[in-house]
Scaffold this active site. Structure first.
Site, PDB file in Angstrom:
ATOM      1  N   TYR A   1      -4.859   3.538   7.710  1.00 53.77           N
ATOM      2  CA  TYR A   1      -6.121   2.997   8.071  1.00 53.77           C
ATOM      3  C   TYR A   1      -6.793   3.411   9.396  1.00 53.77           C
ATOM      4  O   TYR A   1      -6.893   4.489   9.780  1.00 53.77           O
ATOM      5  CB  TYR A   1      -6.198   1.465   7.898  1.00 53.77           C
ATOM      6  CG  TYR A   1      -5.266   1.150   6.791  1.00 53.77           C
ATOM      7  CD1 TYR A   1      -5.282   1.612   5.324  1.00 53.77           C
ATOM      8  CD2 TYR A   1      -4.013   0.382   7.048  1.00 53.77           C
ATOM      9  CE1 TYR A   1      -4.647   1.173   4.148  1.00 53.77           C
ATOM     10  CE2 TYR A   1      -3.175   0.181   5.788  1.00 53.77           C
ATOM     11  CZ  TYR A   1      -3.481   0.401   4.756  1.00 53.77           C
ATOM     12  OH  TYR A   1      -2.454   0.160   3.705  1.00 53.77           O
TER      13      TYR A   1
ATOM     14  N   TYR B   1      -3.297  -2.428 -10.586  1.00 50.72           N
ATOM     15  CA  TYR B   1      -3.395  -2.081  -9.379  1.00 50.72           C
ATOM     16  C   TYR B   1      -2.500  -3.170  -8.433  1.00 50.72           C
ATOM     17  O   TYR B   1      -1.552  -2.996  -7.655  1.00 50.72           O
ATOM     18  CB  TYR B   1      -4.944  -2.141  -8.385  1.00 50.72           C
ATOM     19  CG  TYR B   1      -4.882  -2.076  -7.093  1.00 50.72           C
ATOM     20  CD1 TYR B   1      -4.402  -1.101  -6.344  1.00 50.72           C
ATOM     21  CD2 TYR B   1      -5.148  -3.387  -6.135  1.00 50.72           C
ATOM     22  CE1 TYR B   1      -4.623  -0.915  -4.817  1.00 50.72           C
ATOM     23  CE2 TYR B   1      -5.133  -3.163  -4.807  1.00 50.72           C
ATOM     24  CZ  TYR B   1      -4.737  -2.209  -4.223  1.00 50.72           C
ATOM     25  OH  TYR B   1      -4.885  -1.952  -3.000  1.00 50.72           O
TER      26      TYR B   1
ATOM     27  N   SER C   1       0.763  -1.135   0.227  1.00 51.63           N
ATOM     28  CA  SER C   1       0.055  -0.108  -0.139  1.00 51.63           C
ATOM     29  C   SER C   1       0.704   1.148  -0.184  1.00 51.63           C
ATOM     30  O   SER C   1       0.130   2.300  -0.187  1.00 51.63           O
ATOM     31  CB  SER C   1      -0.859   0.280   1.296  1.00 51.63           C
ATOM     32  OG  SER C   1      -1.985  -0.898   0.933  1.00 51.63           O
TER      33      SER C   1
ATOM     34  N   VAL D   1       1.121  -3.711   3.809  1.00 60.19           N
ATOM     35  CA  VAL D   1       1.237  -5.103   4.398  1.00 60.19           C
ATOM     36  C   VAL D   1       2.310  -5.995   4.292  1.00 60.19           C
ATOM     37  O   VAL D   1       2.376  -7.101   4.782  1.00 60.19           O
ATOM     38  CB  VAL D   1      -0.277  -6.013   4.210  1.00 60.19           C
ATOM     39  CG1 VAL D   1      -1.457  -5.456   4.532  1.00 60.19           C
ATOM     40  CG2 VAL D   1      -0.159  -6.464   2.454  1.00 60.19           C
TER      41      VAL D   1
ATOM     42  N   LYS E   1       0.604   3.318  -3.064  1.00 62.41           N
ATOM     43  CA  LYS E   1      -0.863   4.120  -3.076  1.00 62.41           C
ATOM     44  C   LYS E   1      -0.534   5.866  -3.381  1.00 62.41           C
ATOM     45  O   LYS E   1      -1.082   6.514  -3.938  1.00 62.41           O
ATOM     46  CB  LYS E   1      -1.769   3.947  -2.252  1.00 62.41           C
ATOM     47  CG  LYS E   1      -2.455   2.409  -2.150  1.00 62.41           C
ATOM     48  CD  LYS E   1      -3.197   2.190  -1.064  1.00 62.41           C
ATOM     49  CE  LYS E   1      -3.773   0.548  -1.100  1.00 62.41           C
ATOM     50  NZ  LYS E   1      -4.485   0.294   0.278  1.00 62.41           N
TER      51      LYS E   1
HETATM   52  N1  GLN Z   1      -2.462  -5.109  -2.154  1.00 62.31           N
HETATM   53  C1  GLN Z   1      -2.936  -5.160  -0.938  1.00 62.31           C
HETATM   54  C2  GLN Z   1      -4.352  -5.422  -0.943  1.00 62.31           C
HETATM   55  O1  GLN Z   1      -4.945  -4.636  -1.882  1.00 62.31           O
HETATM   56  C3  GLN Z   1      -2.399  -3.857  -0.109  1.00 62.31           C
HETATM   57  C4  GLN Z   1      -2.879  -3.631   1.261  1.00 62.31           C
HETATM   58  C5  GLN Z   1      -1.977  -2.887   2.021  1.00 62.31           C
HETATM   59  O2  GLN Z   1      -0.987  -2.916   2.171  1.00 62.31           O
HETATM   60  N2  GLN Z   1      -2.627  -2.421   3.495  1.00 62.31           N
HETATM   61  O3  GLN Z   1      -4.876  -5.804  -0.287  1.00 62.31           O
END
Ligand code: GLN
Length: 304
Positions: free
Chosen positions: A240, A189, A64, A258, A67
């Site tokens: 989050y 993505y 993430s 993650v 992003k």
């Molecule tokens: N690719 C992961 C997902 O979409 C990214 C989530 C994350 O790093 N929090 O679930």
């Protein structure tokens, strides 16, 4: 003068002694192969001095954290129009929750939760001729590092198990907030999330967010206003439903993934990245958060 090196060395020693290192994400099977004992930290200051400890040169899946980079590219391409399709409010929800999306008629709360990042991916797919190639080139250019790559095994692994992301993309499509094919957008993505980088490479890439939009070679990638907006979104939405806790403990804008990476920065002062793959129950790196709390406490440097 703050002795960053000795602080990072102490943080690394404390991390290696910590018994409970958190839990590795296994909902993307390929991520579960990583050794939980890895720990790395790298800091670059405003004079481009580098400090590091642990496995700071080992590459991991940034997930993430990407992003922020896709948002930056999309903002550069279409400007403020972006905010008609995604909002800028913290969600207070886990990264993959869908309930708010339905309540708010397909406008994701912010670009750093999954539905928001999927809308940003859709914008890039619409704007770019070869989205995956051009996004990778954008990241390599900011970092001044041609060796940065997608990890195709991780991308394919997530494609096989990313059911909630398929659900989010379909929901967005049903509200008319996804212009391209669900499969095409998610292929982009999943690749974006699979970017593989070390802590050192992450700090090189995120240097521009502490440096008014200018990368380490002084090339301008974002305006001062755009950087202000992105740093604000990192502070309020980067972790989050733990964004409040990160501001409380660490006090810096930042972003987690993650894969166990966290990048954070203090405008005009430094950019830091940590990697420890074990996560806390909210999906943020357990030891990474502890490390950054120690860093801002020891140095007495935070935005507050
Ligand atoms: N690719 C992961 C997902 O979409 C990214 C989530 C994350 O790093 N929090 O679930």
């Amino acid at each position: 003068m703050i002795d960053f090196q000795s602080i990072l060395t102490t943080i690394n020693e404390a991390a290696s002694k910590e018994k409970n290192k958190g839990k590795i994400a296994d909902y993307i099977p390929e991520l579960a192969k990583v050794d939980v004992n890895n720990f790395g930290i790298h800091l670059i200051d405003n004079k481009q001095q580098n400090y590091s400890a642990g496995n700071s040169d080992e590459r991991f899946s940034i997930q993430s954290i990407s992003k922020v980079l896709s948002l930056s590219m999309a903002l550069g391409l279409i400007g403020e129009k972006i905010w008609t399709r995604v909002d800028v409010e913290p969600s207070g929800d886990p990264f993959n929750h869908l309930s708010l999306l339905e309540l708010e008629n397909g406008i994701p709360r912010n670009p750093l939760i999954n539905p928001g990042a999927i809308v940003i991916a859709d914008i890039l797919v619409s704007q770019l001729e070869n989205p995956k190639e051009e996004f990778l080139a954008f990241v390599q250019d900011i970092a001044n590092d041609d060796s940065i790559r997608y990890d195709v095994d991780v991308a394919n692994s997530e494609k096989r198990t990313g059911f909630r992301n398929f659900a989010a993309a379909n929901l967005l499509k049903s509200y008319g907030n996804l212009k391209n094919d669900v499969d095409v957008v998610l292929d982009f993505y999943f690749h974006q999330c699979s970017l593989s980088m070390s802590c050192a490479q992450l700090t090189n890439t995120f240097f521009m967010f502490m440096n008014h939009g200018k990368c380490r070679r002084n090339n301008i990638f974002l305006t001062v206003t755009q950087v202000k907006r992105i740093n604000a979104i990192m502070l309020t939405c980067g972790f989050y439903d733990e964004a409040g806790e990160f501001a409380f403990e660490v006090g810096l804008p930042g972003k987690s993934g993650v894969g166990g990476g966290i990048v954070a920065l203090l405008p005009n002062k430094f950019c830091v990245a940590t990697w420890s793959p074990g996560l806390n129950p909210k999906g943020n790196s357990k030891l990474g958060m502890l490390a950054l709390e120690k860093l801002t406490t020891e140095t007495e440097l935070s935005i507050f």
